[in-house]
Design a protein around this motif. Structure first.
Motif: not given
Length: 97
Positions: A22-24, A28-31, A37-42, A57-59
């Motif tokens: 849950m912590g990870a 990940a939700a905050q990255v 440099d991230l234009r999109e984050w899912r 998944l992270v994208e």
């Protein structure tokens, strides 16, 4: 543009009831908001129950491989890596769009 995709598979004995998972996920939700440099984050949990399925998944979408390189060493991303490394193995693909 580069589409950066990572699939995480929990190590034996780890599942979503584990506070580390849950912590990870929270990190990940905050990255996307922390790495410029991230234009999109899912990101998201897998809903499939198939044995071959990964758990998370992270994208991200980045301008080019130089932006990917900066993303990879960004301190917040490194924090996320440390959390996921403890509880999972993963695969990565970077594809041009």
């Amino acid at each position: 543009m580069i589409r950066h995709v990572v699939l995480f598979k929990f190590k034996s004995g780890v599942d979503w009831a584990d506070p580390r998972a849950m912590g990870a996920e929270r990190t990940a939700a905050q990255v996307g908001g922390e790495v410029p440099d991230l234009r999109e984050w899912r990101y998201g949990r897998n809903v499939s129950t198939r044995d071959i399925a990964y758990d998370f998944l992270v994208e991200g979408l980045l301008d080019d491989m130089e932006a990917v390189d900066r993303y990879l060493v960004h301190p917040f991303h490194q924090q996320a890596i440390r959390q996921w490394k403890e509880i999972s193995d993963w695969v990565v693909v970077d594809v041009e769009e």
